[in-house]
Design a protein around this motif. Structure first.
Motif, short mmCIF file in Angstrom:
data_model
loop_
_atom_site.label_atom_id
_atom_site.label_comp_id
_atom_site.label_asym_id
_atom_site.label_seq_id
_atom_site.Cartn_x
_atom_site.Cartn_y
_atom_site.Cartn_z
N THR A 60 0.86 -1.19 0.00
CA THR A 60 0.00 0.00 0.00
C THR A 60 0.89 1.23 0.00
OG1 THR A 60 -1.68 -1.18 1.25
CG2 THR A 60 -1.77 1.23 1.33
N LEU A 61 0.67 2.13 -0.96
CA LEU A 61 1.49 3.35 -1.03
C LEU A 61 1.01 4.35 0.01
CD1 LEU A 61 3.80 4.65 -2.77
CD2 LEU A 61 1.97 5.77 -4.06
N ALA A 62 1.87 4.62 1.01
CA ALA A 62 1.52 5.58 2.06
C ALA A 62 1.76 7.00 1.57
CB ALA A 62 2.34 5.31 3.31
N GLY A 63 2.65 7.15 0.58
CA GLY A 63 2.95 8.47 0.04
C GLY A 63 4.23 8.41 -0.77
N THR A 64 4.47 9.51 -1.51
CA THR A 64 5.67 9.63 -2.34
C THR A 64 6.30 10.99 -2.03
OG1 THR A 64 4.53 8.36 -4.06
CG2 THR A 64 6.53 9.52 -4.72
N ALA A 65 7.61 11.01 -1.79
CA ALA A 65 8.25 12.26 -1.37
C ALA A 65 9.64 12.39 -1.96
CB ALA A 65 8.32 12.31 0.16
N VAL A 66 10.01 13.63 -2.28
CA VAL A 66 11.35 13.92 -2.80
C VAL A 66 11.91 15.17 -2.14
CG1 VAL A 66 10.94 12.90 -5.09
CG2 VAL A 66 10.45 15.32 -4.71
N LEU A 67 13.20 15.35 -2.29
CA LEU A 67 13.84 16.58 -1.84
C LEU A 67 13.51 17.73 -2.76
CD1 LEU A 67 17.58 15.88 -0.97
CD2 LEU A 67 15.65 16.24 0.54
N MET A 68 13.65 17.47 -4.08
CA MET A 68 13.56 18.57 -5.04
C MET A 68 12.76 18.19 -6.27
SD MET A 68 16.65 20.67 -6.83
CE MET A 68 16.60 22.02 -5.67
N GLU A 69 11.94 19.14 -6.71
CA GLU A 69 11.13 18.94 -7.92
C GLU A 69 11.59 19.92 -9.00
OE1 GLU A 69 6.99 19.44 -7.07
OE2 GLU A 69 6.44 19.57 -9.19
N LEU A 70 11.78 19.41 -10.22
CA LEU A 70 12.10 20.27 -11.36
C LEU A 70 10.77 20.61 -12.02
CD1 LEU A 70 15.17 18.25 -12.79
CD2 LEU A 70 15.06 19.81 -10.84
N VAL A 71 10.17 21.73 -11.64
CA VAL A 71 8.75 21.97 -11.93
C VAL A 71 8.44 22.04 -13.43
CG1 VAL A 71 8.03 22.96 -9.73
CG2 VAL A 71 9.08 24.43 -11.42
N ASP A 72 9.40 22.51 -14.23
CA ASP A 72 9.14 22.64 -15.68
C ASP A 72 8.84 21.29 -16.32
OD1 ASP A 72 9.54 25.30 -15.46
OD2 ASP A 72 11.47 25.36 -16.52
N LEU A 73 9.34 20.22 -15.73
CA LEU A 73 9.17 18.89 -16.33
C LEU A 73 7.83 18.25 -15.95
CD1 LEU A 73 12.81 17.58 -16.00
CD2 LEU A 73 11.65 18.33 -18.06
N ASP A 74 7.11 18.88 -15.02
CA ASP A 74 5.74 18.50 -14.70
C ASP A 74 5.58 17.03 -14.27
OD1 ASP A 74 3.22 19.37 -14.26
OD2 ASP A 74 2.54 19.30 -16.34
N GLY A 75 6.54 16.56 -13.48
CA GLY A 75 6.49 15.18 -13.01
C GLY A 75 5.29 14.87 -12.12
N GLN A 76 4.66 15.92 -11.55
CA GLN A 76 3.47 15.69 -10.72
C GLN A 76 2.34 15.07 -11.56
OE1 GLN A 76 3.06 16.02 -7.45
NE2 GLN A 76 4.69 17.40 -6.75
N GLN A 77 2.30 15.41 -12.86
CA GLN A 77 1.27 14.85 -13.74
C GLN A 77 1.45 13.33 -13.91
OE1 GLN A 77 -1.39 16.14 -15.16
NE2 GLN A 77 -1.03 18.19 -14.36
N VAL A 78 2.69 12.88 -13.80
CA VAL A 78 3.00 11.46 -14.02
C VAL A 78 2.96 10.67 -12.72
CG1 VAL A 78 4.84 9.89 -14.81
CG2 VAL A 78 4.38 12.00 -16.06
#
Ligand SMILES: O=P(O)(O)OC[C@H]1O[C@H](OP(=O)(O)OP(=O)(O)O)[C@H](O)[C@@H]1O
Ligand SMILES: Nc1ncnc2[nH]cnc12
Length: 171
Positions: free
Chosen positions: A143-161
């Motif tokens: 069960t995925l409790a969550g996903t977390a990172v230090l840094m997001e490169l916002v231009d690449l829009d990884g949140q959509q994926v």
């Protein structure tokens, strides 16, 4: 953001044209070399998920650094999600696209289905790696409790994926 987190963010270096022309490589090694900065980011990455995970999963290689530190601080175990060919007993595998190239991830089945897993990595770029990690954990019945990172490169829009991904720093 606290002063310590702002200082931690300032330790991430930007290296142009690595590993290939056109890529602005975000180098987290100076942050990891600094004890107070490492402690601050471990605490901040974990805080929203306190009490909601049984184990931490990290993606090879840089994700292992963060996952190991978080697992130790939280007093839980660690699932290594490895690049292909490294595990003697892979139970699940998945191929995925990177900002530069493709790769394959594998994981073993060392815990029962239903185990709550916090998935962590250093950087969210295109989101391909974390999406693959999420699918791998799903294949294993976790069960995925969550996903977390230090840094997001916002231009690449990884949140959509791979979203929603909890991120400390945005660039
Ligand atoms: O969001 P994405 O576009 O998938 O990119 C993010 C991934 O890229 C980097 O790993 P890399 O495969 O370069 O391996 P490393 O950790 O072994 O350096 C980084 O550590 C993330 O895992
Ligand atoms: N620009 C970047 N810097 C560091 N790690 C990355 N992983 C994917 N893209 C990256």
């Amino acid at each position: 953001m606290t002063t310590e987190l702002a200082r931690a963010e300032s330790l991430i270096a930007t290296i142009p044209d690595f590993p290939e022309a056109g890529i602005q490589f975000r180098d987290i090694t100076p942050l990891f070399a600094d004890g107070p900065a490492l402690r601050a980011v471990v605490d901040a990455v974990t805080r929203p998920f306190a009490g909601s995970f049984d184990v931490v999963a990290g993606v090879e290689a840089r994700g292992f650094l963060l996952a190991g530190a978080i697992a130790n601080a939280a007093g839980v175990g660690l699932i290594p999600i490895r690049k292909a060919g490294k595990l003697p007993r892979p139970a699940a595998s998945i191929t995925y696209d990177l900002e530069y190239g493709t790769d394959k991830l594998e994981a073993a089945q060392d815990l029962p289905a239903g185990t709550r897993v916090l998935l962590v990595d250093d950087i969210l770029a295109t989101g391909g790696t974390l999406r693959a990690g999420q699918q791998l954990l799903e294949q294993l019945g976790y069960t995925l409790a969550g996903t977390a990172v230090l840094m997001e490169l916002v231009d690449l829009d990884g949140q959509q994926v791979a979203g929603p991904v909890h991120t400390l720093f945005e660039v």
